[in-house]
Design a protein around this motif. Sequence first.
Motif, PDB file in Angstrom:
ATOM      1  N   VAL A 240       0.862  -1.178   0.000  1.00 25.12           N
ATOM      2  CA  VAL A 240       0.000   0.000   0.000  1.00 25.12           C
ATOM      3  C   VAL A 240       0.900   1.229   0.000  1.00 25.12           C
ATOM      4  O   VAL A 240       1.759   1.382   0.861  1.00 25.12           O
ATOM      5  N   THR A 241       0.719   2.084  -0.993  1.00 21.75           N
ATOM      6  CA  THR A 241       1.474   3.326  -1.061  1.00 21.75           C
ATOM      7  C   THR A 241       0.798   4.353  -0.163  1.00 21.75           C
ATOM      8  O   THR A 241      -0.383   4.646  -0.330  1.00 21.75           O
TER       9      THR A 241
ATOM     10  N   ASN B  34      -1.897  15.907   6.662  1.00 19.43           N
ATOM     11  CA  ASN B  34      -1.425  14.760   7.435  1.00 19.43           C
ATOM     12  C   ASN B  34      -1.663  13.498   6.619  1.00 19.43           C
ATOM     13  O   ASN B  34      -2.654  13.397   5.890  1.00 19.43           O
ATOM     14  N   MET B  35      -0.758  12.527   6.749  1.00 21.37           N
ATOM     15  CA  MET B  35      -0.927  11.271   6.032  1.00 21.37           C
ATOM     16  C   MET B  35      -2.245  10.618   6.448  1.00 21.37           C
ATOM     17  O   MET B  35      -2.560  10.542   7.635  1.00 21.37           O
ATOM     18  N   ASP B  36      -3.017  10.187   5.467  1.00 22.84           N
ATOM     19  CA  ASP B  36      -4.302   9.547   5.722  1.00 22.84           C
ATOM     20  C   ASP B  36      -4.180   8.070   5.353  1.00 22.84           C
ATOM     21  O   ASP B  36      -4.290   7.697   4.188  1.00 22.84           O
TER      22      ASP B  36
ATOM     23  N   LEU C  20      -5.405   3.128   2.082  1.00 27.28           N
ATOM     24  CA  LEU C  20      -5.905   1.757   1.986  1.00 27.28           C
ATOM     25  C   LEU C  20      -7.085   1.672   1.024  1.00 27.28           C
ATOM     26  O   LEU C  20      -7.210   0.713   0.255  1.00 27.28           O
ATOM     27  N   MET C  21      -7.947   2.681   1.033  1.00 28.49           N
ATOM     28  CA  MET C  21      -9.084   2.701   0.113  1.00 28.49           C
ATOM     29  C   MET C  21      -8.604   2.792  -1.334  1.00 28.49           C
ATOM     30  O   MET C  21      -9.134   2.111  -2.209  1.00 28.49           O
ATOM     31  N   LYS C  22      -7.601   3.619  -1.589  1.00 24.44           N
ATOM     32  CA  LYS C  22      -7.060   3.745  -2.947  1.00 24.44           C
ATOM     33  C   LYS C  22      -6.452   2.419  -3.397  1.00 24.44           C
ATOM     34  O   LYS C  22      -6.606   2.013  -4.544  1.00 24.44           O
TER      35      LYS C  22
ATOM     36  N   MET D 258      -1.737  -5.241   1.572  1.00 25.09           N
ATOM     37  CA  MET D 258      -3.103  -5.755   1.560  1.00 25.09           C
ATOM     38  C   MET D 258      -3.081  -7.145   0.967  1.00 25.09           C
ATOM     39  O   MET D 258      -2.428  -7.387  -0.051  1.00 25.09           O
ATOM     40  N   TRP D 259      -3.782  -8.061   1.602  1.00 25.04           N
ATOM     41  CA  TRP D 259      -3.948  -9.431   1.141  1.00 25.04           C
ATOM     42  C   TRP D 259      -5.426  -9.613   0.841  1.00 25.04           C
ATOM     43  O   TRP D 259      -6.268  -9.483   1.727  1.00 25.04           O
ATOM     44  N   VAL D 260      -5.749  -9.897  -0.422  1.00 26.82           N
ATOM     45  CA  VAL D 260      -7.142 -10.048  -0.836  1.00 26.82           C
ATOM     46  C   VAL D 260      -7.361 -11.501  -1.269  1.00 26.82           C
ATOM     47  O   VAL D 260      -6.664 -11.999  -2.149  1.00 26.82           O
TER      48      VAL D 260
END
Length: 79
Positions: free
Chosen positions: A7-8, A17-19, A24-26, A72-74
């Motif tokens: 995840v970038t 601020n870093m979100d 994670l949504m992106k 992320m593991w999908v």
Amino acid sequence: MFLVSDVTLNQFDENENMDIALSLMKASEAFVEFMKNTVGYEFDCPAGIFYEEHIFLERWFQNGGVPDGFRMWVPIIKK
């Protein structure tokens, strides 16, 4: 079987601020787009939508702050 990606952390809120949540949504959007173009596999939704792996290096245990990375593991299955 899992599709795995780093995840970038490149999304920021209105205060710059870093979100992490938006990052994670992106990343999940990228998974969906990838799977649309992948023949023979689909998301294994009963197994859950995704798992987060938080990467903590030694400095995190010393200084705290944001983890050094996320993956992320999908879960996916063959059609």
